[in-house]
Design an enzyme around this catalytic site. Structure first.
Site, PDB file in Angstrom:
ATOM      1  N   GLU A   1       0.697  -1.180  -0.074  1.00 24.75           N
ATOM      2  CA  GLU A   1       0.009  -0.083  -0.002  1.00 24.75           C
ATOM      3  C   GLU A   1       0.868   1.301  -0.093  1.00 24.75           C
ATOM      4  OE1 GLU A   1      -4.026  -1.336   2.133  1.00 24.75           O
ATOM      5  OE2 GLU A   1      -2.512  -0.365   3.544  1.00 24.75           O
TER       6      GLU A   1
ATOM      7  N   GLU B   1      -5.155  -7.640  -1.145  1.00 25.25           N
ATOM      8  CA  GLU B   1      -5.906  -7.660   0.271  1.00 25.25           C
ATOM      9  C   GLU B   1      -7.269  -7.339  -0.194  1.00 25.25           C
ATOM     10  OE1 GLU B   1      -4.643  -5.286   3.262  1.00 25.25           O
ATOM     11  OE2 GLU B   1      -2.550  -5.299   2.681  1.00 25.25           O
TER      12      GLU B   1
END
Length: 501
Positions: free
Chosen positions: A200, A394
């Site tokens: 991320e 995810e």
């Protein structure tokens, strides 16, 4: 004439993929391993994050650390620091990999603790005990017949690099990170199928402590030039690692990853729609444009000018970014978000950032708005932007699972809400594939319960395997299969057999 034209259109070649999707699960070293002082590991940025009972600002307080908070954590022997014990995966490795093998996943995403390999982060040679531990990890995963999706660094930065170097504001971290990555690829490159240089990566903007290791000023906000200078150094480090990997372990597939917020305008007003475009550009697409497309997009110039942001570029940085782009793009997706120009719009919590509340959606106890269709939307938008294969690296539902006993005294966890969440999102992945999106696979977040990186608590559980531990690191750490374990196992088995549920 019209029928002839339609025949020509339907015969046009399309870049759709016929690949069978990979179904997997994920953990992260700082949230899963625990054993923070075992095997020569050094302190990292997650080890000093305290558990704070949940209030409106507790999540922010545990993610935006000041220097005094860090100093207090280093000597605090009474407070709760959940990442230090995490799920105690360090001592349950073989048991957990056996559970994942029973689950039948195709691919396991995990990360390497930089501070376990290089305790201070800047040593010339790696820690032998850390090497031995990850030898065991790679060996166990491969013996289970599972593909490896590796995250080189998942938020956790050796604390010494923050205190002595200033985190990723310092360009020296590019070389130190490359040294760490070289050890990984030279030792385990043949065992890695897919990898991410950074988890991320856009989190550096929303959560600078987690993302780029920046200490928050005691009074005031972060310097935004420091934030974007740090992100630039991570962009360059990512390209450097891809260059290195293609020389050392050319069979690996490299990726970039962003937290995807799937923005909707609050109304159909032109102002809300324009705000949505601009929020997407900076919050979400900037990292994608640099890492997957190879250049800084034009909208950055205006954003930097409006916010007084200045960054320094190395002489060859832009050439390196253009030449070494990633092979695939990936997202974490938990919810959609709403953009509004109204100052009175009601807000709710979310992954990394707050958002305007969407009246059409239900939310979890933590305020994260559940939107399976948003996943299909996000996949389409990302694929249209990069035209590279996409990984959902995810996704999952954080919930307060309850450990109970059945009639025979056996521990059980009933989580029909998670089964419903997964089933609805899986349907939308199929729809995205039918739309023409080249999806490589899906990875369920926290497949074995881990400490939440957002709220720094164990009770916000994502897994299909329950870990008997609380927010203070107390418990037996026994592993218990939830009802969702059997559901996900059967789903994967059905997909392998070519059927759908």
């Amino acid at each position: 004439m019209l029928a002839e034209r339609d025949r020509k259109l339907t015969s046009l070649p399309r870049p759709a993929s016929s690949r069978a999707l990979l179904w997997g699960g994920a953990t992260a070293s700082s949230q899963y391993e625990g054993a923070f002082a075992a095997g020569g590991k050094g302190l990292d940025t997650q080890d000093v994050r305290p558990y704070l009972p949940r209030t409106s600002d507790a999540t922010t307080a545990t993610r935006l650390l000041t220097r005094s908070a860090v100093e207090r954590a280093k000597t605090d022997t009474r407070g709760a620091y959940p990442f230090r014990t995490a799920s105690d995966g360090y001592h349950h490795l073989e048991e957990d990999i056996a559970l994942l093998q029973e689950l039948g996943i195709d691919i396991y995403r995990f990360s390497i603790s930089w501070a376990r390999l290089f305790p201070m982060g800047d040593e010339p040679e790696p820690n032998p005990e850390g090497l031995a531990y990850y030898d065991r990890v790679f060996s166990a995963v491969r013996k289970a017949g599972t593909k490896v999706f590796l995250t080189l660094t998942h938020y956790a930065l050796p604390l010494h690099l923050v205190e002595a170097y200033g985190g990723w504001t310092n360009r020296a971290l590019i070389d130190l990170y490359a040294r760490f990555a070289r050890v990984v690829f030279e030792r385990w490159g043949d065992a890695i199928d897919y990898y991410l240089p950074f988890n991320e990566i856009n989190a550096g903007y929303f959560s600078p402590w987690n993302g780029v290791g920046l200490i928050k000023p005691e009074d005031g906000e972060y310097n935004q030039s420091d934030v974007f200078q740090s992100l630039h150094h991570q962009f360059v480090a990512s390209a450097r690692v891809i260059q290195m990997q293609r020389e050392i372990a050319p069979a690996c597939q490299s990726g970039c990853m962003v937290a995807d917020f799937c923005y909707y305008p609050h109304t159909c007003s032109p102002e809300d729609n324009l705000k949505t475009v601009r929020e997407e550009q900076v919050n979400q697409w900037l990292a994608v444009d640099v890492l997957a497309r190879g250049y800084y997009p034009g909208y950055v110039d205006r954003f930097f000018a409006e916010h007084g942001i200045r960054i320094e570029l190395g002489e060859d940085d832009l050439e390196l970014l253009a030449r070494y782009t990633c092979d695939f793009a990936s997202i974490s997706y938990y919810q959609s978000s709403v953009c509004s120009t109204s100052e009175t719009a009601e807000h709710t919590a979310g992954n990394l950032v707050c958002t305007v509340k969407n009246p059409y959606l239900q939310a979890t106890e933590w305020g994260w708005q559940i939107d399976p269709v948003g996943l299909r939307t996000a996949l389409n938008k990302l694929y249209d932007r990069v035209r590279k294969p996409i990984f959902i690296s995810e996704n999952g539902m954080g919930a307060r699972d309850v450990l109970e006993r059945d009639g025979g005294g056996k521990p059980v966890v009933h989580d029909p809400y998670r089964v419903d969440y997964l089933a609805r999102h899986f349907e939308q992945i199929d729809e995205a594939v039918a739309d023409g999106v080249d999806v490589i696979g899906y990875i369920m977040w926290g497949v074995i319960d881990i400490v939440s990186a957002g709220s720094c608590e164990m009770e916000k559980r994502y897994g299909v395997v329950y870990v008997d531990a609380d927010n203070h690191g107390n418990g037996s750490f026994e592993r218990i299969k939830k009802d969702s374990f059997a559901w996900y196992r059967d789903f994967i088995r059905a997909r392998h057999e070519g059927t759908t549920r």
